[in-house]
Design an enzyme around this catalytic site. Structure first.
Site, PDB file in Angstrom:
ATOM      1  N   TRP A 178       0.816  -1.222   0.000  1.00 17.25           N
ATOM      2  CA  TRP A 178       0.000   0.000   0.000  1.00 17.25           C
ATOM      3  C   TRP A 178       0.847   1.268   0.000  1.00 17.25           C
ATOM      4  CZ3 TRP A 178      -4.571  -1.060   3.944  1.00 17.25           C
ATOM      5  CH2 TRP A 178      -5.445  -1.986   3.367  1.00 17.25           C
ATOM      6  N   LYS A 179       2.138   1.111   0.202  1.00 15.16           N
ATOM      7  CA  LYS A 179       3.054   2.273   0.272  1.00 15.16           C
ATOM      8  C   LYS A 179       2.511   3.294   1.293  1.00 15.16           C
ATOM      9  CE  LYS A 179       4.115   1.287  -4.496  1.00 15.16           C
ATOM     10  NZ  LYS A 179       4.851   1.674  -5.670  1.00 15.16           N
ATOM     11  N   HIS A 198      12.945  -2.579  -1.184  1.00 10.42           N
ATOM     12  CA  HIS A 198      12.096  -2.022  -2.249  1.00 10.42           C
ATOM     13  C   HIS A 198      12.829  -0.853  -2.925  1.00 10.42           C
ATOM     14  CE1 HIS A 198       8.754  -0.091  -4.298  1.00 10.42           C
ATOM     15  NE2 HIS A 198       8.093  -1.229  -4.164  1.00 10.42           N
ATOM     16  N   GLU A 231      11.411  -6.865  -9.379  1.00  7.11           N
ATOM     17  CA  GLU A 231      10.673  -5.628  -9.591  1.00  7.11           C
ATOM     18  C   GLU A 231      11.507  -4.680 -10.447  1.00  7.11           C
ATOM     19  OE1 GLU A 231       7.211  -5.010  -6.872  1.00  7.11           O
ATOM     20  OE2 GLU A 231       8.841  -3.822  -6.091  1.00  7.11           O
ATOM     21  N   SER A 262       3.504  -2.721 -12.147  1.00  8.63           N
ATOM     22  CA  SER A 262       2.301  -2.447 -12.960  1.00  8.63           C
ATOM     23  C   SER A 262       1.439  -3.684 -13.194  1.00  8.63           C
ATOM     24  CB  SER A 262       2.702  -1.806 -14.297  1.00  8.63           C
ATOM     25  OG  SER A 262       3.326  -0.558 -14.061  1.00  8.63           O
ATOM     26  N   GLY A 312       1.387  -2.972  -6.266  1.00  7.30           N
ATOM     27  CA  GLY A 312       1.372  -1.652  -5.639  1.00  7.30           C
ATOM     28  C   GLY A 312       0.034  -0.966  -5.869  1.00  7.30           C
ATOM     29  N   GLY A 313      -0.003  -0.077  -6.848  1.00  4.91           N
ATOM     30  CA  GLY A 313      -1.191   0.749  -7.134  1.00  4.91           C
ATOM     31  C   GLY A 313      -2.507  -0.027  -7.134  1.00  4.91           C
TER      32      GLY A 313
HETATM   33  C1  PEP Z   1       5.486  -1.896  -5.980  1.00  7.74           C
HETATM   34  O1  PEP Z   1       5.386  -0.866  -5.350  1.00  7.74           O
HETATM   35  O2  PEP Z   1       6.153  -2.824  -5.517  1.00  7.74           O
HETATM   36  C2  PEP Z   1       4.801  -2.012  -7.270  1.00  7.74           C
HETATM   37  C3  PEP Z   1       4.994  -3.084  -7.963  1.00  7.74           C
HETATM   38  O3  PEP Z   1       4.015  -0.969  -7.649  1.00  7.74           O
HETATM   39  P1  PEP Z   1       2.994  -0.937  -8.908  1.00  7.74           P
HETATM   40  O4  PEP Z   1       2.196  -2.216  -8.866  1.00  7.74           O
HETATM   41  O5  PEP Z   1       2.142   0.246  -8.667  1.00  7.74           O
HETATM   42  O6  PEP Z   1       3.819  -0.851 -10.143  1.00  7.74           O
END
Ligand code: PEP
Length: 251
Positions: free
Chosen positions: A9-10, A93, A167, A213, A234-235
């Protein structure tokens, strides 16, 4: 071994009320899915009160400090996480590496402490766009893994618990996910690196995740075609409906 879908969730959402709402919806939405372990990583402040864990929805942390206790203003120890019911910890991260200048050496210290405390580490590795353009992905990943796992004792006993999330930095939050075939190649490369560092059986035990993503349209490819063992989201993890869809399509 269960698939692992992790919600990062950051620094979101902005209130406990909203955090509880998302957490509850996710819990309800994945209640009948038995072959996936869902891990929600909220900001520290919401961890104890966001909601109860269930057999398939666990709580994880986005970061941790490497010392046990003492004069480290603003930090959270592995023991504190453990005592508050947290089971997983994201470590290394790219946003922490970028904004808080976390080096591989720092990530190594954190990883050792996470393992010692018997928490489950989700180690993030990945290359920048520039490194990718220069065809340096393999070198970068190899270096990150070697430095981060330096002197990590007891890996033999922890290997099945260790999770490595590929990632690519160019894919995080950009809407440009990595191709499934490329993610599969990287998955094999990670196992090869671990196999050389430790042993083949160890390399076969760890879970390799993809993050960058991910959404409900591309999620299945990384699991069913690339044969990875999980996703770091993430998002899309802040939108309960979309996140539930991700869990459903991979299950
Ligand atoms: C993340 O923060 O680890 C991530 C993968 O973000 P997103 O899915 O938004 O790219």
């Amino acid at each position: 071994m269960k698939l692992l879908i992790i919600a990062n969730w950051k620094m979101n959402p902005q209130s406990l009320q909203e955090a509880k709402r998302i957490f509850d919806s996710i819990k309800r939405g994945v209640r009948n899915i038995k072959n996936v372990e869902v891990v929600i990583c909220p900001p520290f402040i919401f961890m104890p009160s966001v909601g109860r864990q269930t057999p398939n929805v666990k709580i994880g942390a986005q970061n941790v400090f490497w010392e046990e206790k003492g004069a480290y203003t603003g930090e959270i120890s592995p023991e504190m996480l453990k005592n508050s019911g947290c089971q997983y910890v994201i470590v290394g991260h790219s946003e922490r590496r970028k904004y808080f200048t976390e080096t591989d050496e720092i990530v190594n210290k954190k990883l050792k402490k996470i393992i010692e405390t018997k928490l489950i580490p989700v180690l993030c590795i990945g290359e920048t766009q520039e490194e990718r353009n220069k065809v340096k992905t393999e070198t970068i990943l190899k270096r990150q893994i070697e430095l981060v796992l330096k002197e990590v004792s007891g890996l033999k006993f922890q290997a099945s618990r260790l999770c490595i999330a590929y990632e690519p930095i160019w894919a995080i939050g950009t809407g440009k996910p990595c191709d499934v075939e490329e993610a599969q190649k990287i998955g094999l490369l990670i196992r090869k690196i671990i196999s050389k560092l430790y042993s083949r059986p160890i390399s076969q035990k760890l879970r390799i995740l993809y993050g960058g993503s991910v959404n409900s349209k591309n999620a299945a490819g990384y699991i069913k075609e690339a044969r990875l063992q999980g996703l770091l989201v993430g998002g899309a993890s802040l939108k309960a409906k979309e996140f539930i869809k991700i869990v459903r399509v991979v299950s």
